[in-house]
Motif scaffolding. Structure first.
Motif, PDB file in Angstrom:
ATOM      1  N   ARG A   1       0.840  -1.213   0.000  1.00 16.76           N
ATOM      2  CA  ARG A   1       0.000   0.000   0.000  1.00 16.76           C
ATOM      3  C   ARG A   1       0.869   1.253   0.000  1.00 16.76           C
ATOM      4  NH1 ARG A   1      -1.781   3.877   3.272  1.00 16.76           N
ATOM      5  NH2 ARG A   1      -0.450   3.112   4.927  1.00 16.76           N
ATOM      6  N   ARG A   2       1.943   1.207   0.812  1.00 15.96           N
ATOM      7  CA  ARG A   2       2.821   2.381   0.889  1.00 15.96           C
ATOM      8  C   ARG A   2       3.521   2.642  -0.446  1.00 15.96           C
ATOM      9  NH1 ARG A   2       5.762   1.481   6.735  1.00 15.96           N
ATOM     10  NH2 ARG A   2       3.904   1.815   7.997  1.00 15.96           N
ATOM     11  N   VAL A   3       3.932   1.530  -1.097  1.00 12.69           N
ATOM     12  CA  VAL A   3       4.556   1.678  -2.418  1.00 12.69           C
ATOM     13  C   VAL A   3       3.564   2.319  -3.384  1.00 12.69           C
ATOM     14  CG1 VAL A   3       5.478   0.395  -4.396  1.00 12.69           C
ATOM     15  CG2 VAL A   3       6.172  -0.216  -2.083  1.00 12.69           C
ATOM     16  N   LEU A   4       2.309   1.857  -3.316  1.00 15.10           N
ATOM     17  CA  LEU A   4       1.273   2.386  -4.204  1.00 15.10           C
ATOM     18  C   LEU A   4       1.059   3.874  -3.934  1.00 15.10           C
ATOM     19  CD1 LEU A   4      -1.070   1.727  -6.249  1.00 15.10           C
ATOM     20  CD2 LEU A   4      -2.533   1.547  -4.244  1.00 15.10           C
ATOM     21  N   VAL A   5       0.997   4.231  -2.663  1.00 16.79           N
ATOM     22  CA  VAL A   5       0.773   5.622  -2.292  1.00 16.79           C
ATOM     23  C   VAL A   5       1.927   6.492  -2.780  1.00 16.79           C
ATOM     24  CG1 VAL A   5       0.661   7.194  -0.318  1.00 16.79           C
ATOM     25  CG2 VAL A   5      -0.735   5.129  -0.343  1.00 16.79           C
ATOM     26  N   ASP A   6       3.137   5.978  -2.629  1.00 10.62           N
ATOM     27  CA  ASP A   6       4.312   6.707  -3.091  1.00 10.62           C
ATOM     28  C   ASP A   6       4.266   6.922  -4.601  1.00 10.62           C
ATOM     29  OD1 ASP A   6       6.920   7.844  -2.548  1.00 10.62           O
ATOM     30  OD2 ASP A   6       7.690   6.145  -3.726  1.00 10.62           O
ATOM     31  N   LEU A   7       3.825   5.832  -5.290  1.00 13.33           N
ATOM     32  CA  LEU A   7       3.724   5.902  -6.746  1.00 13.33           C
ATOM     33  C   LEU A   7       2.687   6.937  -7.171  1.00 13.33           C
ATOM     34  CD1 LEU A   7       4.815   4.391  -9.267  1.00 13.33           C
ATOM     35  CD2 LEU A   7       2.807   2.937  -9.122  1.00 13.33           C
ATOM     36  N   VAL A   8       1.567   6.909  -6.487  1.00 11.60           N
ATOM     37  CA  VAL A   8       0.508   7.878  -6.795  1.00 11.60           C
ATOM     38  C   VAL A   8       0.997   9.298  -6.536  1.00 11.60           C
ATOM     39  CG1 VAL A   8      -1.782   8.692  -6.087  1.00 11.60           C
ATOM     40  CG2 VAL A   8      -1.377   6.270  -6.426  1.00 11.60           C
ATOM     41  N   GLY A   9       1.749   9.473  -5.435  1.00 10.62           N
ATOM     42  CA  GLY A   9       2.293  10.790  -5.096  1.00 10.62           C
ATOM     43  C   GLY A   9       3.209  11.302  -6.177  1.00 10.62           C
ATOM     44  N   ASN A  10       4.038  10.426  -6.705  1.00 11.29           N
ATOM     45  CA  ASN A  10       4.962  10.809  -7.775  1.00 11.29           C
ATOM     46  C   ASN A  10       4.217  11.221  -9.031  1.00 11.29           C
ATOM     47  OD1 ASN A  10       7.267  10.461  -6.308  1.00 11.29           O
ATOM     48  ND2 ASN A  10       7.542   8.303  -6.903  1.00 11.29           N
ATOM     49  N   ILE A  11       3.149  10.416  -9.326  1.00  6.35           N
ATOM     50  CA  ILE A  11       2.361  10.732 -10.521  1.00  6.35           C
ATOM     51  C   ILE A  11       1.732  12.117 -10.374  1.00  6.35           C
ATOM     52  CG2 ILE A  11       0.283  10.083 -11.819  1.00  6.35           C
ATOM     53  CD1 ILE A  11       1.018   7.160 -11.148  1.00  6.35           C
ATOM     54  N   GLU A  12       1.194  12.382  -9.207  1.00  7.45           N
ATOM     55  CA  GLU A  12       0.563  13.669  -8.947  1.00  7.45           C
ATOM     56  C   GLU A  12       1.583  14.803  -9.018  1.00  7.45           C
ATOM     57  OE1 GLU A  12      -3.043  14.532  -8.067  1.00  7.45           O
ATOM     58  OE2 GLU A  12      -2.698  12.984  -9.583  1.00  7.45           O
ATOM     59  N   ASP A  13       2.790  14.544  -8.501  1.00  9.90           N
ATOM     60  CA  ASP A  13       3.855  15.548  -8.562  1.00  9.90           C
ATOM     61  C   ASP A  13       4.177  15.897 -10.008  1.00  9.90           C
ATOM     62  OD1 ASP A  13       3.977  15.764  -5.890  1.00  9.90           O
ATOM     63  OD2 ASP A  13       5.831  14.581  -5.624  1.00  9.90           O
ATOM     64  N   GLU A  14       4.231  14.780 -10.816  1.00  9.34           N
ATOM     65  CA  GLU A  14       4.524  14.975 -12.232  1.00  9.34           C
ATOM     66  C   GLU A  14       3.454  15.833 -12.882  1.00  9.34           C
ATOM     67  OE1 GLU A  14       7.010  13.661 -14.285  1.00  9.34           O
ATOM     68  OE2 GLU A  14       8.088  13.027 -12.480  1.00  9.34           O
ATOM     69  N   ALA A  15       2.210  15.533 -12.480  1.00  6.71           N
ATOM     70  CA  ALA A  15       1.088  16.278 -13.062  1.00  6.71           C
ATOM     71  C   ALA A  15       1.104  17.726 -12.605  1.00  6.71           C
ATOM     72  CB  ALA A  15      -0.231  15.607 -12.661  1.00  6.71           C
ATOM     73  N   ALA A  16       1.578  17.934 -11.380  1.00  5.07           N
ATOM     74  CA  ALA A  16       1.568  19.285 -10.824  1.00  5.07           C
ATOM     75  C   ALA A  16       2.759  20.118 -11.287  1.00  5.07           C
ATOM     76  CB  ALA A  16       1.545  19.208  -9.289  1.00  5.07           C
ATOM     77  N   ALA A  17       3.818  19.478 -11.801  1.00  6.27           N
ATOM     78  CA  ALA A  17       5.060  20.176 -12.173  1.00  6.27           C
ATOM     79  C   ALA A  17       4.853  21.328 -13.162  1.00  6.27           C
ATOM     80  CB  ALA A  17       6.071  19.170 -12.722  1.00  6.27           C
ATOM     81  N   PRO A  18       4.076  21.152 -14.263  1.00  5.91           N
ATOM     82  CA  PRO A  18       3.884  22.279 -15.195  1.00  5.91           C
ATOM     83  C   PRO A  18       3.270  23.488 -14.502  1.00  5.91           C
ATOM     84  CG  PRO A  18       3.091  20.220 -16.154  1.00  5.91           C
ATOM     85  CD  PRO A  18       3.436  19.932 -14.735  1.00  5.91           C
ATOM     86  N   VAL A  19       2.395  23.205 -13.540  1.00  5.18           N
ATOM     87  CA  VAL A  19       1.748  24.305 -12.823  1.00  5.18           C
ATOM     88  C   VAL A  19       2.779  25.056 -12.015  1.00  5.18           C
ATOM     89  CG1 VAL A  19      -0.030  24.882 -11.123  1.00  5.18           C
ATOM     90  CG2 VAL A  19      -0.403  22.996 -12.721  1.00  5.18           C
ATOM     91  N   TYR A  20       3.653  24.265 -11.326  1.00  3.02           N
ATOM     92  CA  TYR A  20       4.704  24.888 -10.521  1.00  3.02           C
ATOM     93  C   TYR A  20       5.608  25.758 -11.415  1.00  3.02           C
ATOM     94  CZ  TYR A  20       3.541  21.603  -6.823  1.00  3.02           C
ATOM     95  OH  TYR A  20       2.911  20.875  -5.881  1.00  3.02           O
ATOM     96  N   ARG A  21       5.942  25.119 -12.590  1.00  3.40           N
ATOM     97  CA  ARG A  21       6.850  25.868 -13.480  1.00  3.40           C
ATOM     98  C   ARG A  21       6.198  27.168 -13.948  1.00  3.40           C
ATOM     99  NH1 ARG A  21       8.537  20.708 -15.076  1.00  3.40           N
ATOM    100  NH2 ARG A  21       6.960  20.582 -16.707  1.00  3.40           N
ATOM    101  N   ALA A  22       4.918  27.093 -14.317  1.00  2.00           N
ATOM    102  CA  ALA A  22       4.205  28.299 -14.762  1.00  2.00           C
ATOM    103  C   ALA A  22       4.175  29.339 -13.662  1.00  2.00           C
ATOM    104  CB  ALA A  22       2.781  27.926 -15.166  1.00  2.00           C
ATOM    105  N   ARG A  23       3.929  28.879 -12.426  1.00  2.98           N
ATOM    106  CA  ARG A  23       3.876  29.806 -11.301  1.00  2.98           C
ATOM    107  C   ARG A  23       5.258  30.388 -11.013  1.00  2.98           C
ATOM    108  NH1 ARG A  23      -0.364  27.005  -7.076  1.00  2.98           N
ATOM    109  NH2 ARG A  23      -2.200  27.336  -8.380  1.00  2.98           N
ATOM    110  N   LEU A  24       6.289  29.542 -11.216  1.00  3.89           N
ATOM    111  CA  LEU A  24       7.661  30.043 -10.980  1.00  3.89           C
ATOM    112  C   LEU A  24       8.000  31.184 -11.953  1.00  3.89           C
ATOM    113  CD1 LEU A  24       9.671  26.760 -10.290  1.00  3.89           C
ATOM    114  CD2 LEU A  24       9.384  28.711  -8.756  1.00  3.89           C
ATOM    115  N   ARG A  25       7.421  30.957 -13.191  1.00  2.00           N
ATOM    116  CA  ARG A  25       7.709  32.014 -14.189  1.00  2.00           C
ATOM    117  C   ARG A  25       7.027  33.307 -13.788  1.00  2.00           C
ATOM    118  NH1 ARG A  25       7.322  27.890 -17.963  1.00  2.00           N
ATOM    119  NH2 ARG A  25       5.114  28.296 -18.376  1.00  2.00           N
ATOM    120  N   THR A  26       5.825  33.216 -13.270  1.00  2.00           N
ATOM    121  CA  THR A  26       5.081  34.445 -12.936  1.00  2.00           C
ATOM    122  C   THR A  26       5.415  34.959 -11.553  1.00  2.00           C
ATOM    123  OG1 THR A  26       3.260  33.060 -12.200  1.00  2.00           O
ATOM    124  CG2 THR A  26       3.136  33.925 -14.463  1.00  2.00           C
ATOM    125  N   ARG A  27       5.616  33.979 -10.574  1.00  2.38           N
ATOM    126  CA  ARG A  27       5.870  34.395  -9.187  1.00  2.38           C
ATOM    127  C   ARG A  27       7.133  33.676  -8.686  1.00  2.38           C
ATOM    128  NH1 ARG A  27       0.567  33.242  -5.976  1.00  2.38           N
ATOM    129  NH2 ARG A  27       1.665  34.422  -4.357  1.00  2.38           N
TER     130      ARG A  27
END
Lengths: 66, 438
Positions: free
Chosen positions: B376-402
């Motif tokens: 379960r922990r491995v699965l949760v970690d995997l899901v977290g990574n996937i979400e991080d990947e999905a969130a990365a463009p948003v972070y990058r866009a925000r980094l550019r603006t803020r």
């Protein structure tokens, strides 16, 4: 685009109408479909195979076409 | 079929087989007990018969010896004075008849001089029926005493039945003047045996050794029903039981062993009887009849039956209880824990990622629960990574603006926070299924 997310939305509506346990329904469908339903977002890219599995799983669990 | 169902089926099947086996053993034991009782009854009856026979023969031998020294009787026999002989012996006969059940009191003429190898002797006097005399009777014992001139005893068939007899030669002034025979009808034995053992008895005789017309005539004179045709080769000559129908034997006496044979149980009214027969041999070694033994074993039968039923019930209850305990234990140790794991798996997949599995015991299933928790922990970690990947463009866009707010360091902290959470015991993962606006 966003067909998977669209089905998830219909599923949520169905669950809310019938006051079902969302986590259990997601679990049953997810196990049958082979992916996590809770991770479907509006920007989740469509995949024909996934769509098919999703519909089929939902049909089996809820006896309802989405 | 579920494992639970299979286990219940196996336990139920084992219970049924166990009950059947134990029931069979109980039944076998019960039958053995009844058979042993019947066997003991048969043996006791045979022993009682043998004791009576021995006592009777001893008594009759003593009587014959006493008569042999009676000068008055011997002189009358030597003179062929039937009236004097009857006068001298009738009182003695009646006395022996009343006291000892003597039924035969005979005098026989000596065989003609020069004649040897006679098969029988001519009757001189019958104390009970003095008018009946002068007839030639061929019997093994008469032939034997005529040949050997010594005391002879044994069981021998008469006209209407079997009797134990003792025959001895009678001498007057050193010369053989005849033979004296006394006997006891075997039918009288049955009453004595009944008194000794408490069992009921019947005397069966071979029809081939009997005279049909004389038997029917005798029965009629006794006021009894003609029973000649009741059985095939045998005849019930005497019995101590009121109902003759229970004392029937359809088999052949030739097949009955010397020790006797059990004939099984028979229910008569509320009573249960064990039946058996043992053969009787004549002085000539011929199987002439049998004693039918009827023993009331109702008490033994009911006791054994009750023991069997109670034992079976106790075993069934014990096994059923064991089966229930086994099922409950199996359910608690395996089935309930597996069902809990299945529920958790469904809920985790359904989005409840923080549902932790704590091993419930240090056993095989506990190890599996631990493995499941790691998975379960491995699965949760995997899901977290996937979400991080999905969130990365948003972070990058925000980094550019803020750039000052979403620094690389902060982005790293966010990722680390996600990883920390995925490995932690208290689950606070950012990707937990939350409200989604459709």
């Amino acid at each position: 685009m966003a067909q998977l997310f669209d089905i998830r939305c219909k599923l949520d509506q169905f669950i809310a109408e019938r006051k079902l346990d969302k986590i259990t329904v997601y679990g049953d469908i997810g196990l049958k479909a082979g992916f996590l339903v809770s991770l479907l977002r509006g920007n989740t890219p469509d995949d024909e195979a996934k769509l098919l599995k999703f519909r089929k799983a939902a049909q089996e669990v809820l006896h309802m076409s989405f | 079929m579920s494992i639970k169902g299979k286990i219940i089926a196996v336990v139920a099947g084992s219970l049924l087989v166990g009950v059947a086996v134990i029931g069979y053993l109980f039944d076998r034991n019960y039958r053995l007990q009844v058979a042993r009782t019947s066997d003991e009854t048969l043996r006791a009856s045979r022993a009682a018969f043998e004791n009576l026979r021995k006592d009777s023969v001893d008594m009759m031998a003593a009587a014959v010896e006493a008569m042999a020294s009676n000068q008055e009787i011997n002189a009358a026999l030597a003179r062929r004075d039937r009236a004097q002989l009857l006068k001298a012996t009738s009182r003695l006969y009646l006395s022996y008849h009343e006291k000892y059940g003597i039924t035969h009191w005979f005098y026989w003429e000596p065989e003609p001089s020069g004649q040897t190898g006679a098969n029988g002797l001519v009757n001189f006097l019958r104390a009970a029926t003095p008018d009946k005399h002068g007839d030639m009777v061929e019997r093994v014992m008469l032939a034997r005493v005529a040949k050997t001139k010594t005391f002879a005893n044994g069981l021998e068939m008469g006209i209407t039945g079997l009797a134990f007899r003792v025959v001895a030669p009678v001498y007057w002034k050193g010369k053989l003047c005849g033979y004296f025979e006394i006997g006891k009808d075997i039918g009288n034995f049955l009453d004595s045996m009944k008194q000794q053992t408490g069992n009921e008895y019947g005397l069966l005789l071979q029809k081939s050794q009997m005279d049909k017309a004389k038997w029917r005539s005798s029965r009629a004179s006794w006021g009894k029903r003609d029973n000649w045709n009741d059985m095939n080769g045998l005849l019930l000559a005497k019995n101590t039981y009121s109902d003759e129908s229970i004392l029937t034997y359809g088999g052949s006496l030739d097949k009955v062993p010397e020790a006797g044979q059990e004939l099984g149980l028979v229910e008569h009214g509320a009573a249960v009887y064990s039946r058996g027969v043992f053969p009787l041999y004549s002085a000539g070694g011929v199987k002439v009849g049998a004693v039918f033994v009827l023993s009331d074993i109702t008490a033994v039968y009911q006791s054994a039956h009750q023991t069997m039923v109670r034992g079976l019930l106790a075993i069934v209850l014990l096994m059923a209880l064991t089966g229930i305990v086994m099922c409950v234990l199996f359910n608690r140790l395996i089935v309930a824990r597996l069902e809990r794991l299945i529920r958790v798996a469904k809920r985790v997949v359904g989005g409840e990622f923080n549902l932790q599995v704590v091993p419930s015991a240090n056993d095989e299933l506990g190890k599996f629960e631990e493995l499941f928790e790691q998975f379960r922990r491995v699965l949760v970690d995997l899901v977290g990574n996937i979400e991080d990947e999905a969130a990365a463009p948003v972070y990058r866009a925000r980094l550019r603006t803020r750039p000052r707010v979403f620094s690389a360091a902060r982005a790293r902290r966010v990722r680390e926070a996600g990883r920390e959470v995925s490995h932690g015991t208290t689950f606070r993962h950012p990707v937990q299924a939350g409200p989604v606006h459709c």
